[in-house]
Design an enzyme around this catalytic site. Sequence first.
Site, PDB file in Angstrom:
ATOM      1  N   HIS A 413      37.223  44.722  37.867  1.00 23.56           N
ATOM      2  CA  HIS A 413      36.403  44.382  39.026  1.00 23.56           C
ATOM      3  C   HIS A 413      37.313  44.166  40.225  1.00 23.56           C
ATOM      4  O   HIS A 413      37.800  43.056  40.447  1.00 23.56           O
ATOM      5  CB  HIS A 413      35.607  43.103  38.783  1.00 23.56           C
ATOM      6  CG  HIS A 413      34.497  43.255  37.787  1.00 23.56           C
ATOM      7  ND1 HIS A 413      33.868  42.153  37.229  1.00 23.56           N
ATOM      8  CD2 HIS A 413      33.901  44.339  37.258  1.00 23.56           C
ATOM      9  CE1 HIS A 413      32.921  42.579  36.396  1.00 23.56           C
ATOM     10  NE2 HIS A 413      32.927  43.895  36.380  1.00 23.56           N
ATOM     11  N   GLU A 414      37.589  45.216  40.972  1.00 16.30           N
ATOM     12  CA  GLU A 414      38.273  45.025  42.257  1.00 16.30           C
ATOM     13  C   GLU A 414      37.188  44.686  43.264  1.00 16.30           C
ATOM     14  O   GLU A 414      36.248  45.459  43.450  1.00 16.30           O
ATOM     15  CB  GLU A 414      39.030  46.284  42.662  1.00 16.30           C
ATOM     16  CG  GLU A 414      39.671  46.204  44.048  1.00 16.30           C
ATOM     17  CD  GLU A 414      40.622  45.019  44.197  1.00 16.30           C
ATOM     18  OE1 GLU A 414      41.631  44.977  43.510  1.00 16.30           O
ATOM     19  OE2 GLU A 414      40.327  44.112  45.022  1.00 16.30           O
ATOM     20  N   HIS A 482      43.549  38.687  39.495  1.00 17.23           N
ATOM     21  CA  HIS A 482      44.614  39.021  40.443  1.00 17.23           C
ATOM     22  C   HIS A 482      44.214  38.518  41.831  1.00 17.23           C
ATOM     23  O   HIS A 482      43.033  38.499  42.170  1.00 17.23           O
ATOM     24  CB  HIS A 482      44.831  40.531  40.487  1.00 17.23           C
ATOM     25  CG  HIS A 482      45.659  41.029  39.340  1.00 17.23           C
ATOM     26  ND1 HIS A 482      46.671  41.941  39.493  1.00 17.23           N
ATOM     27  CD2 HIS A 482      45.641  40.706  38.023  1.00 17.23           C
ATOM     28  CE1 HIS A 482      47.231  42.175  38.315  1.00 17.23           C
ATOM     29  NE2 HIS A 482      46.620  41.446  37.393  1.00 17.23           N
ATOM     30  N   GLU A 483      45.221  38.134  42.601  1.00 16.64           N
ATOM     31  CA  GLU A 483      45.024  37.635  43.978  1.00 16.64           C
ATOM     32  C   GLU A 483      44.083  36.439  44.047  1.00 16.64           C
ATOM     33  O   GLU A 483      43.405  36.213  45.051  1.00 16.64           O
ATOM     34  CB  GLU A 483      44.528  38.754  44.917  1.00 16.64           C
ATOM     35  CG  GLU A 483      45.489  39.904  45.075  1.00 16.64           C
ATOM     36  CD  GLU A 483      45.220  41.036  44.103  1.00 16.64           C
ATOM     37  OE1 GLU A 483      44.080  41.170  43.649  1.00 16.64           O
ATOM     38  OE2 GLU A 483      46.166  41.782  43.768  1.00 16.64           O
ATOM     39  N   GLU A 501      47.521  36.973  38.030  1.00 16.37           N
ATOM     40  CA  GLU A 501      48.692  37.574  38.666  1.00 16.37           C
ATOM     41  C   GLU A 501      49.294  36.490  39.572  1.00 16.37           C
ATOM     42  O   GLU A 501      50.184  35.784  39.170  1.00 16.37           O
ATOM     43  CB  GLU A 501      48.291  38.808  39.464  1.00 16.37           C
ATOM     44  CG  GLU A 501      49.457  39.502  40.106  1.00 16.37           C
ATOM     45  CD  GLU A 501      49.009  40.522  41.135  1.00 16.37           C
ATOM     46  OE1 GLU A 501      48.159  40.188  41.990  1.00 16.37           O
ATOM     47  OE2 GLU A 501      49.494  41.662  41.086  1.00 16.37           O
ATOM     48  N   GLU A 507      54.192  45.588  39.265  1.00 17.60           N
ATOM     49  CA  GLU A 507      53.752  46.745  40.049  1.00 17.60           C
ATOM     50  C   GLU A 507      54.720  47.063  41.196  1.00 17.60           C
ATOM     51  O   GLU A 507      54.812  48.198  41.643  1.00 17.60           O
ATOM     52  CB  GLU A 507      52.337  46.532  40.583  1.00 17.60           C
ATOM     53  CG  GLU A 507      52.210  45.411  41.595  1.00 17.60           C
ATOM     54  CD  GLU A 507      50.764  45.023  41.887  1.00 17.60           C
ATOM     55  OE1 GLU A 507      49.903  45.250  41.018  1.00 17.60           O
ATOM     56  OE2 GLU A 507      50.499  44.484  42.968  1.00 17.60           O
TER      57      GLU A 507
HETATM   58  C1  NOJ Z   1      46.269  44.920  43.105  1.00 17.91           C
HETATM   59  C2  NOJ Z   1      46.489  44.486  41.701  1.00 17.91           C
HETATM   60  O1  NOJ Z   1      47.556  43.580  41.593  1.00 17.91           O
HETATM   61  C3  NOJ Z   1      46.724  45.714  40.877  1.00 17.91           C
HETATM   62  O2  NOJ Z   1      47.084  45.355  39.569  1.00 17.91           O
HETATM   63  C4  NOJ Z   1      45.491  46.548  40.942  1.00 17.91           C
HETATM   64  O3  NOJ Z   1      45.717  47.717  40.211  1.00 17.91           O
HETATM   65  C5  NOJ Z   1      45.147  46.921  42.366  1.00 17.91           C
HETATM   66  N1  NOJ Z   1      45.105  45.754  43.186  1.00 17.91           N
HETATM   67  C6  NOJ Z   1      43.804  47.625  42.482  1.00 17.91           C
HETATM   68  O4  NOJ Z   1      42.778  46.766  42.101  1.00 17.91           O
HETATM   69 CA    CA Z   2      48.352  42.088  43.362  1.00 17.35          CA
END
Ligand code: NOJ
Ligand code: CA
Length: 701
Positions: A413-414, A482-483, A501, A507
């Site tokens: 889920h972005e 994440h974030e 994260e 990354e």
């Molecule tokens: C940043 C995240 O840290 C990364 O793991 C992810 O693939 C990208 N955003 C896209 O959602």
């Molecule tokens: Ca990130």
Amino acid sequence: MIRNYFLFASLAVAASMSAVGISSPSGDITLDFNLDSAGQPFYSVDYKGRQLVAPSPLGLIADEAVFTTGFHIESSDTTTVDRSWQPVWGEYSQIRDHFRELAVNLKADNPDRFLTIRFRVFDDGVGFRYELPAQDKNYLTIRDELTGFNFTDNHKLYCIPGDYDTDEYLWSETTFADLPDALNNYHRHSEAQRAGGTSIQTPMLLKTNDTKNPVYVNIHEAALIGYPAMLLDVDTGNNSMKSHLVPDRLGVSAYLQLPFFTPWRTLIISDDARDILASQLILNLNEPSKIADTSWIKPMKFVGVWWEMFTGYQKTWAYSDDYLAKPGITDYSALKPNGRHPANTDNVKKYIDFAAANGIDGVLVEGWNEGWEDWASYRKNRQFLFDKAYPDFDVDELRDYAKSKGVKLIMHHETAANAADYELQLDRAFQFMKDNNYDAVKTGYVGAIIPRSEHHTSQWMVDHAKHVIERAADYQIMVDSHEAPRPTGLCRTYPNWLAQESARGGEFESMGGNPPSHTAMLPFTRLKGGPMDYTPGLFETKMSYYNEGKDSQAGTTLARQLALYLTMPSPMQMVCDLPENYERFPDAFQFIKDVPVDWADSKYLEAEPNQYITVARLDKNSDDWYVGAITDDKARKTRIDLSFLPKGKKFEAVIYEDAPDADWKSNPQAYRIRKVKVDSRSHLNLNLAPGGGTAIQLKAL
Ligand code: NOJ
Ligand code: CA
């Protein structure tokens, strides 16, 4: 005479009631509390008989009432607690929670105000929080917190810049005096996001400049709920720091309804750097699990169609490039596929096959759902749909295929930081996951937060994170965020929060690289709040730079990547590289297949921040031990003592190490594997290359 006597007596009472103190169970740490002549609270900390934290202010700045001065001590209570608990997963199967507590009940008059400051003094540090009981002014608008951390010398600081929105920075090793120069070296994301000239984030690490016997102090917070994250404003001339609460764009840090207690402010303290890594103080200051039945929470390793997007030149999360002409896309099936979209049915099946063949539990599917074009469009909408798959991602077929292979798919889920919209879709999104056999989700918040008045670490987003983790628990869903706001040990209370994260992860190896020292810093800082989804397991260390034609080189040897499974422990651990890169090094890949992600015990053997870490861990489900050792960019020879092994028992050590000519820059993939029989009387000589590491499996015979 009589008058004098009374005067003396009342002074004595006043004196005794304006200062109280308490020591840790071992007596090494002493906490003193007092009020100055204006009735302002202060605390100080001594370690092994010497002052570590000089008198430092306490108090809250609220619009409605004064919570900084005018106080007297109404009463104080002390108690000793010694108990143990079993985490659902983690570095230890049992954790001792042993402290002495001092609660100072303060009152101010005209109008009446009540504030309790509760201190817990452990053998490995101190935690304290503000408790506001229900009172006349029951709604408070908090502007700031006075909490100070006054040190007495120009100590060493390990830190990253204060920023309301991101923590994806490399660490500086600096001093109070040199901090401004260190912070000048950072590219900061935007003026609006930064906290100020010499602000830094927590967790941070301090090392006193006593050359003979330095003391290490990790400063952070525990149980961040209903309140913004804390940054630290550093007074470089006075060697002191002061709390800086992340505000919303109106300048308000917290809207409180009483009764309320703040997160704990934490200082993990030891003159042995290994104790900082071993400390469970932050987890101990969090509440026990709110989830009664935790049988569905399962630590796991996973692969994913993820690294392809970072390293495959111009591969995309999006299905189509055909978006610029179509603002506000509604019909995704009408878009022309770009052919560079890894989250498609056939490719995901390949990852499922790879996971099944290698005993890896899960496959993460990033880029499976509608919305990425919208984000990339000139209008920069950020409208993802969490129950709508792209035309080339067959949800039913993949659900059935994964099930037939015994592999779990992991949802992605972005939100593009549109947290408000995510909340509206949350129930539908989680129901969709359950309907399609997904038990875990990786969430993401890239970009400026919507609602626009908020930051990634302001009170609203802290509330959002709690809301998401609680709803996820309702659906029996595990979360890797994440974030999100930096973790503060809430994974104890919500053990479905397997990983976060909230720091610069692996990354960045595809964006110029992380220096080897970076992973010798994170365990001393970021990891004290909880496990990190760092994404170890990189075998191909030269790659195409993210979204650019040029190359990027990772700051690591191949053997070091194996060691990271021990030094960066997480119950949701990625196996980050492409299957084809593992197939080139099957003997080294064996370690990743074997290494557990949940531990019965951990022994930190060697540690120095920014330089090296060596840790041994006992598998929770067998008698096997594992050792991981990493160094910075300097080669390191060491001899480790295996006396942590049970006496009289034999083990076969399978040692995955840098080859003698390995070097992260010039020869990163040179490794060798050797086997030797050992027991608790054995020693092993380790030879770490520059940027290298060693990983050892100790198989019980
Ligand atoms: C940043 C995240 O840290 C990364 O793991 C992810 O693939 C990208 N955003 C896209 O959602
Ligand atoms: Ca990130």
